[in-house]
Design an enzyme around this catalytic site. Structure first.
Site, PDB file in Angstrom:
ATOM      1  N   GLU A   1     -10.166  -0.938  12.805  1.00 13.31           N
ATOM      2  CA  GLU A   1     -10.861  -1.863  11.890  1.00 13.31           C
ATOM      3  C   GLU A   1     -10.673  -3.325  12.289  1.00 13.31           C
ATOM      4  O   GLU A   1     -11.503  -4.178  11.988  1.00 13.31           O
ATOM      5  CB  GLU A   1     -10.373  -1.654  10.449  1.00 13.31           C
ATOM      6  CG  GLU A   1      -8.889  -1.936  10.267  1.00 13.31           C
ATOM      7  CD  GLU A   1      -8.387  -1.701   8.852  1.00 13.31           C
ATOM      8  OE1 GLU A   1      -9.175  -1.341   7.966  1.00 13.31           O
ATOM      9  OE2 GLU A   1      -7.160  -1.880   8.647  1.00 13.31           O
TER      10      GLU A   1
ATOM     11  N   GLY B   1       0.185  -9.164  -7.444  1.00 14.80           N
ATOM     12  CA  GLY B   1       1.113  -9.451  -8.539  1.00 14.80           C
ATOM     13  C   GLY B   1       1.912 -10.713  -8.314  1.00 14.80           C
ATOM     14  O   GLY B   1       1.550 -11.556  -7.508  1.00 14.80           O
TER      15      GLY B   1
ATOM     16  N   ARG C   1     -24.106   7.848  15.286  1.00 14.09           N
ATOM     17  CA  ARG C   1     -23.697   7.835  13.877  1.00 14.09           C
ATOM     18  C   ARG C   1     -22.321   7.195  13.765  1.00 14.09           C
ATOM     19  O   ARG C   1     -21.530   7.246  14.704  1.00 14.09           O
ATOM     20  CB  ARG C   1     -23.616   9.262  13.324  1.00 14.09           C
ATOM     21  CG  ARG C   1     -24.938  10.016  13.329  1.00 14.09           C
ATOM     22  CD  ARG C   1     -25.869   9.533  12.226  1.00 14.09           C
ATOM     23  NE  ARG C   1     -27.063  10.344  12.149  1.00 14.09           N
ATOM     24  CZ  ARG C   1     -28.199  10.117  12.794  1.00 14.09           C
ATOM     25  NH1 ARG C   1     -28.295   9.063  13.604  1.00 14.09           N
ATOM     26  NH2 ARG C   1     -29.234  10.906  12.647  1.00 14.09           N
TER      27      ARG C   1
ATOM     28  N   ARG D   1      -4.432   7.318   4.265  1.00 11.36           N
ATOM     29  CA  ARG D   1      -3.234   6.951   3.510  1.00 11.36           C
ATOM     30  C   ARG D   1      -2.785   8.051   2.549  1.00 11.36           C
ATOM     31  O   ARG D   1      -1.615   8.104   2.161  1.00 11.36           O
ATOM     32  CB  ARG D   1      -3.512   5.676   2.700  1.00 11.36           C
ATOM     33  CG  ARG D   1      -3.546   4.407   3.508  1.00 11.36           C
ATOM     34  CD  ARG D   1      -2.498   3.435   3.042  1.00 11.36           C
ATOM     35  NE  ARG D   1      -2.648   3.070   1.668  1.00 11.36           N
ATOM     36  CZ  ARG D   1      -3.274   1.964   1.229  1.00 11.36           C
ATOM     37  NH1 ARG D   1      -3.806   1.127   2.096  1.00 11.36           N
ATOM     38  NH2 ARG D   1      -3.344   1.702  -0.043  1.00 11.36           N
TER      39      ARG D   1
ATOM     40  N   GLY E   1       0.825  -1.202   0.000  1.00  3.79           N
ATOM     41  CA  GLY E   1       0.000   0.000   0.000  1.00  3.79           C
ATOM     42  C   GLY E   1       0.861   1.255   0.000  1.00  3.79           C
ATOM     43  O   GLY E   1       1.983   1.243   0.503  1.00  3.79           O
TER      44      GLY E   1
ATOM     45  N   ASP F   1       0.385   1.570   9.586  1.00  2.00           N
ATOM     46  CA  ASP F   1      -0.128   0.815  10.739  1.00  2.00           C
ATOM     47  C   ASP F   1       0.857   0.786  11.907  1.00  2.00           C
ATOM     48  O   ASP F   1       0.477   0.458  13.026  1.00  2.00           O
ATOM     49  CB  ASP F   1      -0.440  -0.633  10.331  1.00  2.00           C
ATOM     50  CG  ASP F   1      -1.418  -0.715   9.166  1.00  2.00           C
ATOM     51  OD1 ASP F   1      -2.165   0.257   8.963  1.00  2.00           O
ATOM     52  OD2 ASP F   1      -1.424  -1.745   8.463  1.00  2.00           O
TER      53      ASP F   1
ATOM     54  N   ARG G   1      -5.165  -2.549  10.426  1.00  2.79           N
ATOM     55  CA  ARG G   1      -5.192  -4.016  10.355  1.00  2.79           C
ATOM     56  C   ARG G   1      -5.199  -4.639  11.751  1.00  2.79           C
ATOM     57  O   ARG G   1      -6.061  -4.300  12.533  1.00  2.79           O
ATOM     58  CB  ARG G   1      -4.048  -4.546   9.487  1.00  2.79           C
ATOM     59  CG  ARG G   1      -4.221  -4.191   8.016  1.00  2.79           C
ATOM     60  CD  ARG G   1      -3.426  -5.043   7.092  1.00  2.79           C
ATOM     61  NE  ARG G   1      -3.843  -6.430   7.118  1.00  2.79           N
ATOM     62  CZ  ARG G   1      -4.940  -6.896   6.519  1.00  2.79           C
ATOM     63  NH1 ARG G   1      -5.716  -6.101   5.821  1.00  2.79           N
ATOM     64  NH2 ARG G   1      -5.240  -8.160   6.600  1.00  2.79           N
TER      65      ARG G   1
ATOM     66  N   ARG H   1     -24.863  13.609  20.446  1.00  2.72           N
ATOM     67  CA  ARG H   1     -24.841  12.279  19.841  1.00  2.72           C
ATOM     68  C   ARG H   1     -23.584  11.500  20.237  1.00  2.72           C
ATOM     69  O   ARG H   1     -22.601  12.066  20.693  1.00  2.72           O
ATOM     70  CB  ARG H   1     -24.814  12.411  18.312  1.00  2.72           C
ATOM     71  CG  ARG H   1     -26.133  12.726  17.690  1.00  2.72           C
ATOM     72  CD  ARG H   1     -25.960  12.988  16.207  1.00  2.72           C
ATOM     73  NE  ARG H   1     -27.236  13.122  15.548  1.00  2.72           N
ATOM     74  CZ  ARG H   1     -27.409  13.645  14.344  1.00  2.72           C
ATOM     75  NH1 ARG H   1     -26.377  14.092  13.662  1.00  2.72           N
ATOM     76  NH2 ARG H   1     -28.605  13.722  13.808  1.00  2.72           N
TER      77      ARG H   1
HETATM   78  O1  F6P Z   1      -1.579  -1.706   5.750  1.00  2.00           O
HETATM   79  C1  F6P Z   1      -2.055  -0.446   5.418  1.00  2.00           C
HETATM   80  C2  F6P Z   1      -3.541  -0.463   5.219  1.00  2.00           C
HETATM   81  O2  F6P Z   1      -3.947   0.857   4.928  1.00  2.00           O
HETATM   82  C3  F6P Z   1      -4.346  -1.050   6.372  1.00  2.00           C
HETATM   83  O3  F6P Z   1      -4.452  -0.177   7.457  1.00  2.00           O
HETATM   84  C4  F6P Z   1      -5.638  -1.380   5.679  1.00  2.00           C
HETATM   85  O4  F6P Z   1      -6.344  -2.430   6.305  1.00  2.00           O
HETATM   86  C5  F6P Z   1      -5.169  -1.832   4.317  1.00  2.00           C
HETATM   87  O5  F6P Z   1      -3.896  -1.274   4.113  1.00  2.00           O
HETATM   88  C6  F6P Z   1      -6.081  -1.436   3.194  1.00  2.00           C
HETATM   89  O6  F6P Z   1      -5.582  -1.980   2.036  1.00  2.00           O
HETATM   90  P1  F6P Z   1      -6.178  -1.654   0.593  1.00  2.00           P
HETATM   91  O7  F6P Z   1      -5.593  -0.340   0.163  1.00  2.00           O
HETATM   92  O8  F6P Z   1      -5.715  -2.800  -0.231  1.00  2.00           O
HETATM   93  O9  F6P Z   1      -7.669  -1.553   0.742  1.00  2.00           O
END
Ligand code: F6P
Length: 363
Positions: A233, A74, A276, A285, A10, A138, A182, A173
């Site tokens: 997440e 890839g 919400r 990112r 990423g 991360d 991750r 709220r």
């Molecule tokens: O590892 C970086 C990250 O942004 C994670 O925090 C996230 O779960 C994942 O990559 C998302 O990946 P993609 O861009 O493939 O959706």
């Protein structure tokens, strides 16, 4: 001397700063730099690359993304699922070696996360002189206290929480913010604490919705009618459940997501408070890196070149105790750096009243 550089996995704020640092340091030594496009894929014959010199990298430090492009799928994927390592086929590695030989590349800098560094390690073991540079928003790579990209992601979370705070307060709220990370809770923990979250749910501290609801009720009883919840997440409920968007993605890893909406729905059911949810997603990112990520990136790039000069192949640049040094790539991969539930920062959070969802609120 001619060296190669690629980034894989990423994208991450600060990647261009690493390229800027590596190119600058190499240029000072009179070396040429070849930048491979789209991660390891650029190594496949005939090679997809661009020549890099300071005139090409001037001004890129402030840019998000990467001028080289990247991919997390890839031919070179060496990791599938939660930590399962697969071997890159020898035939693919041989093809990459042909390109490197043809271009007379004396060393290859691989900028990547756990998966890409695992590929880098395999290449090294098969005779490619590789230097690793850790990259991840991360912040979960072992053997480095910090990686560039993390600070920028946290800054985005904090900005989001500042905005959500005013709207949550106006409407009395609960707002749940789902963030990336991750299987590590660093972004949620740092972002949540810096952004004044009242509840922070992490993968490392399994949570119980009843405890979260009690914390919100207690805040209400004390006249604090709005609550900000940050949920990673990868946060897990006590039952161990993990919410996945897709079981297996194209790169062979589960795509996480959806926990924010789930938590918001349960809070509304349990507390009767209007709730919400908001998922920050890839906003974390993208965009310009913070000053800290730029300086870290430049130092990492310069150190990678210095390691090549010293012939220290198979090593990864690492940041420890305010110094940039190096460790073996082997030491860094296959073990995630996660939040310790009894660490000082978590204890500090608890002491100021943040609920981590694992116990009823303190009086
Ligand atoms: O590892 C970086 C990250 O942004 C994670 O925090 C996230 O779960 C994942 O990559 C998302 O990946 P993609 O861009 O493939 O959706």
């Amino acid at each position: 001397m001619r060296i190669g550089i690629l980034n894989s996995g990423g994208d991450c704020p600060g990647l261009n700063a690493v390229i800027h640092g590596a190119v600058g340091a190499a240029h000072t030594l009179g070396w040429e730099v070849v930048g491979f496009r789209d991660g390891f894929e650029g190594l496949l014959p005939p090679g997809d690359y661009m020549m890099l010199d300071p005139s090409r990298t001037i001004g890129i430090m402030k840019l998000g993304g990467t001028i080289l492009g990247t991919t997390n799928k890839g031919h070179f994927v060496a990791k599938v699922g939660e930590g399962n390592v697969s071997e890159v086929p020898k035939e693919i590695v041989d093809r990459a070696k042909t390109t490197l030989k043809h271009l007379e590349i004396g060393a290859l800098i691989v900028v990547g996360g756990d998966g890409s560094l695992t590929t880098g390690l395999q290449l090294y073991r098969m005779g490619v002189p590789v230097i690793g540079v850790p990259k991840t928003i991360d912040n979960d790579i072992q053997a480095t206290a910090m990686s560039f990209g993390f600070d920028s992601a946290v800054a985005t979370v904090v900005d989001a929480l500042d905005r959500l705070h005013t709207t949550a307060e106006s409407h009395k709220r609960v707002i749940v913010l789902e963030v990336m990370g991750r299987h590590a809770g660093w972004i949620a923990l740092y972002g949540g604490m810096a952004g004044g979250a009242d509840v922070i749910l992490l993968p490392e501290i399994p949570f119980n919705m009843e405890h979260v609801a009690s914390a919100i009720r207690q805040r209400d009883a004390r006249g604090m009618h709005s609550t900000l919840v940050v949920v990673a997440e990868g946060a897990r409920m006590e039952s161990g459940e993990l919410l996945k968007k897709e079981k297996i993605s194209s790169k062979g890893e589960d795509r996480l997501g959806g926990i924010g909406e789930y938590v918001a729905k349960r809070i509304e059911e349990l507390t009767n408070k209007e709730t919400r949810s908001c998922t920050l997603g890839h906003l974390q990112r993208g965009g310009s890196p913070t000053a800290l990520d730029r300086i870290l990136g430049v130092r990492f790039g310069a150190m990678a070149v210095s390691l090549i000069e010293q012939g220290k192949f198979g090593r990864m640049v690492s940041y420890q105790q305010y110094q940039v040094g190096d460790v073996s790539i082997e030491e860094a991969v296959n073990q995630l750096r996660t939040v310790q539930p009894d660490s000082e920062i978590v204890r500090a959070g608890r002491s100021i009243g943040i609920c981590f969802g694992d116990a009823p609120p303190m009086n």
